[in-house]
Scaffold this active site. Structure first.
Site, mmCIF file in Angstrom:
data_model
loop_
_atom_site.group_PDB
_atom_site.id
_atom_site.type_symbol
_atom_site.label_atom_id
_atom_site.label_comp_id
_atom_site.label_asym_id
_atom_site.label_seq_id
_atom_site.Cartn_x
_atom_site.Cartn_y
_atom_site.Cartn_z
ATOM 1 N N SER A 123 31.477 25.544 42.908
ATOM 2 C CA SER A 123 31.745 26.718 41.888
ATOM 3 C C SER A 123 30.286 27.520 41.906
ATOM 4 C CB SER A 123 32.381 26.364 40.767
ATOM 5 O OG SER A 123 33.661 25.759 40.988
ATOM 6 N N HIS A 144 33.805 29.104 49.308
ATOM 7 C CA HIS A 144 34.217 29.017 48.016
ATOM 8 C C HIS A 144 35.696 29.723 47.842
ATOM 9 C CE1 HIS A 144 33.856 30.124 43.365
ATOM 10 N NE2 HIS A 144 34.244 29.130 43.564
ATOM 11 N N GLU A 156 34.664 33.239 49.142
ATOM 12 C CA GLU A 156 33.177 33.726 49.234
ATOM 13 C C GLU A 156 32.581 32.777 50.043
ATOM 14 O OE1 GLU A 156 31.811 35.369 45.018
ATOM 15 O OE2 GLU A 156 32.098 33.146 44.957
ATOM 16 N N ASN A 195 31.767 34.042 39.977
ATOM 17 C CA ASN A 195 31.635 33.291 38.922
ATOM 18 C C ASN A 195 30.320 33.668 37.879
ATOM 19 O OD1 ASN A 195 33.707 31.515 39.216
ATOM 20 N ND2 ASN A 195 32.736 29.761 40.280
HETATM 21 N N1 3HC Z 1 49.626 26.567 42.029
HETATM 22 C C1 3HC Z 1 50.325 27.333 43.157
HETATM 23 N N2 3HC Z 1 51.039 28.272 43.118
HETATM 24 C C2 3HC Z 1 51.011 28.973 41.860
HETATM 25 C C3 3HC Z 1 50.248 28.391 40.524
HETATM 26 C C4 3HC Z 1 49.838 27.135 40.749
HETATM 27 N N3 3HC Z 1 49.025 26.462 39.942
HETATM 28 N N4 3HC Z 1 50.630 29.143 39.617
HETATM 29 C C5 3HC Z 1 51.365 30.364 39.971
HETATM 30 N N5 3HC Z 1 51.574 30.044 41.264
HETATM 31 C C6 3HC Z 1 52.238 30.921 41.981
HETATM 32 C C7 3HC Z 1 53.860 30.900 41.562
HETATM 33 O O1 3HC Z 1 54.365 30.197 42.426
HETATM 34 C C8 3HC Z 1 54.440 32.442 42.107
HETATM 35 O O2 3HC Z 1 54.350 32.703 43.357
HETATM 36 P P1 3HC Z 1 55.521 33.554 44.075
HETATM 37 O O3 3HC Z 1 55.365 34.796 43.152
HETATM 38 O O4 3HC Z 1 55.088 33.689 45.382
HETATM 39 O O5 3HC Z 1 56.907 32.815 43.616
HETATM 40 C C9 3HC Z 1 53.037 33.159 41.560
HETATM 41 O O6 3HC Z 1 51.944 32.273 41.503
HETATM 42 C C10 3HC Z 1 53.176 33.937 40.334
HETATM 43 O O7 3HC Z 1 53.234 32.961 39.399
HETATM 44 P P2 3HC Z 1 53.803 32.986 37.828
HETATM 45 O O8 3HC Z 1 54.665 34.088 37.978
HETATM 46 O O9 3HC Z 1 54.264 31.875 37.565
HETATM 47 O O10 3HC Z 1 52.778 33.257 37.086
HETATM 48 P P3 3HC Z 1 51.931 34.437 36.883
HETATM 49 O O11 3HC Z 1 52.470 35.756 37.411
HETATM 50 O O12 3HC Z 1 51.326 34.630 35.558
HETATM 51 O O13 3HC Z 1 50.499 33.882 37.809
HETATM 52 C C11 3HC Z 1 48.312 33.307 38.144
HETATM 53 C C12 3HC Z 1 49.985 32.993 37.547
HETATM 54 C C13 3HC Z 1 48.460 33.521 39.645
HETATM 55 C C14 3HC Z 1 47.730 32.084 37.859
HETATM 56 C C15 3HC Z 1 47.735 34.493 37.476
HETATM 57 O O14 3HC Z 1 48.033 34.079 35.950
HETATM 58 C C16 3HC Z 1 46.380 34.606 37.899
HETATM 59 O O15 3HC Z 1 46.272 35.345 38.763
HETATM 60 N N6 3HC Z 1 45.420 34.311 36.923
HETATM 61 C C17 3HC Z 1 44.024 34.339 37.221
HETATM 62 C C18 3HC Z 1 43.474 33.164 38.107
HETATM 63 C C19 3HC Z 1 42.162 33.725 38.281
HETATM 64 O O16 3HC Z 1 41.543 34.274 37.705
HETATM 65 N N7 3HC Z 1 41.556 32.741 39.320
HETATM 66 C C20 3HC Z 1 40.145 32.593 39.598
HETATM 67 C C21 3HC Z 1 39.486 31.618 38.661
HETATM 68 S S1 3HC Z 1 37.941 31.475 38.831
HETATM 69 C C22 3HC Z 1 37.800 30.015 39.929
HETATM 70 O O17 3HC Z 1 38.717 29.769 40.499
HETATM 71 C C23 3HC Z 1 36.450 29.778 40.139
HETATM 72 C C24 3HC Z 1 36.261 28.469 40.730
HETATM 73 O O18 3HC Z 1 34.824 27.975 41.134
HETATM 74 C C25 3HC Z 1 36.786 27.284 39.581
#
Ligand code: 3HC
Length: 288
Positions: A123, A144, A156, A195
């Site tokens: 990350s 990433h 990335e 990040n």
């Molecule tokens: N795993 C796999 N698929 C998932 C999931 C998971 N944990 N959570 C949700 N999904 C899928 C669902 O199956 C659904 O797919 P579909 O529409 O094709 O059926 C879709 O995502 C939307 O899910 P939900 O309707 O249940 O829920 P949301 O609309 O609230 O979406 C979310 C969930 C996609 C996680 C959304 O809240 C989101 O985009 N959140 C922000 C995530 C973010 O910012 N990520 C970056 C984090 S930083 C990072 O990762 C850095 C690294 O270094 C750690």
């Protein structure tokens, strides 16, 4: 080497990121071997796959043949030799601890075929910190992904001073094959683009909560409603892992010695209690 030469991908780490990266690769038609030192994590990852793929088919989001292909493409093993020994591309998604990553890259250099590219999904850590543990620094880069990797579109790719153009290009092409939008950063910087921006937001959110200005829930409501983010900072840290935020914060603080990089008291409290977020069913929120 070009992207067409990649047939088998080794994913190291079956945790939060690794298991989903592996499924992305398997769905794109690659043979994928996931390896982890923990058999429990491997079992969990395999159970996820066996639940996720049929669920996608049942939801009408995936054809049965795609799910069957992905399942057939995936294997899980605790043996690094078996996983990386015939891999053309390695994605390391192990714990964010420098000594572990350096040891892994040294081992991979010995085990993986000479043509294989070794990428880290770290990350924050730039690949020059691990490239010099290998005899093939030109084949080392950052690739990433974002959590959840099956959903988030960005990858990335960071080209360090040691990374060849070919390695960067193959990695960008691989990201495209996985259906991701790649951005290529041609200079290394700790935390890359996303990040760094997220850390600034999270630090401020922690500061406000630590000061008692608003609760984590209130801050999340404020951010989602005012900025249009799908999740507020606290719910997002629960998703990506409080342990990850803690390790990354400590690593960063040890590098910069800047007090604002130090994990906040609230984060330390959650980490110390073992409340890591969704993965432990308790973090800033409680999960069923
Ligand atoms: N795993 C796999 N698929 C998932 C999931 C998971 N944990 N959570 C949700 N999904 C899928 C669902 O199956 C659904 O797919 P579909 O529409 O094709 O059926 C879709 O995502 C939307 O899910 P939900 O309707 O249940 O829920 P949301 O609309 O609230 O979406 C979310 C969930 C996609 C996680 C959304 O809240 C989101 O985009 N959140 C922000 C995530 C973010 O910012 N990520 C970056 C984090 S930083 C990072 O990762 C850095 C690294 O270094 C750690």
């Amino acid at each position: 080497m070009n992207v067409e030469d990649i047939k088998k991908i080794c994913v190291i780490g079956a945790g939060n990121m690794g298991h989903q990266i592996a499924v992305c690769c398997a769905l794109a038609g690659y043979r994928v071997s996931v390896t982890d030192i923990s058999q429990e994590m491997l079992d969990k990852a395999e159970a996820f796959v066996k639940g996720y793929l049929p669920e996608r088919v049942a939801k009408g989001k995936m054809k049965q043949e795609q799910a069957d292909m992905a399942l057939a493409n995936l294997s899980f093993t605790a043996s690094l030799e078996e996983s990386a020994g015939d891999a053309d591309y390695v994605i390391e998604a192990a714990v964010e601890k420098m000594n572990i990553k350096r040891k892994l890259f040294a081992d991979l250099d010995r085990i993986a075929p000479p043509h294989a590219i070794l990428a880290t999904n770290s990350s924050f850590i730039v690949s020059s910190e691990v490239a010099d543990a290998t005899m093939r620094p030109e084949k080392v880069c950052n690739m990433h992904f974002f959590n959840p990797a099956l959903v988030m579109k960005l990858v990335e790719v960071v080209q360090g001073p040691h990374t060849s153009m070919e390695t960067a290009q193959v990695t960008m092409d691989l990201a495209a094959k996985l259906g991701k939008n790649g951005v290529l950063l041609k200079k290394e910087i700790y935390g890359f683009v996303v990040n760094r921006i997220l850390a600034a937001l999270n630090n401020e959110a922690m500061f406000l909560a630590d000061m008692g200005i608003a609760t984590p829930e209130e801050i999340d409501i404020a951010v989602t409603n005012a900025l249009g983010h799908p999740m507020g900072p606290f719910r997002l840290i629960d998703l990506t892992g409080i342990d990850l935020a803690y390790y990354v914060g400590m690593e960063r603080y040890q590098n910069t010695r800047d007090p604002k990089d130090k994990p906040s008291p609230l984060l330390v409290e959650k980490f110390t209690k073992g409340e890591y977020g969704i993965k432990t069913k308790k973090g800033f929120y409680t999960y069923e």
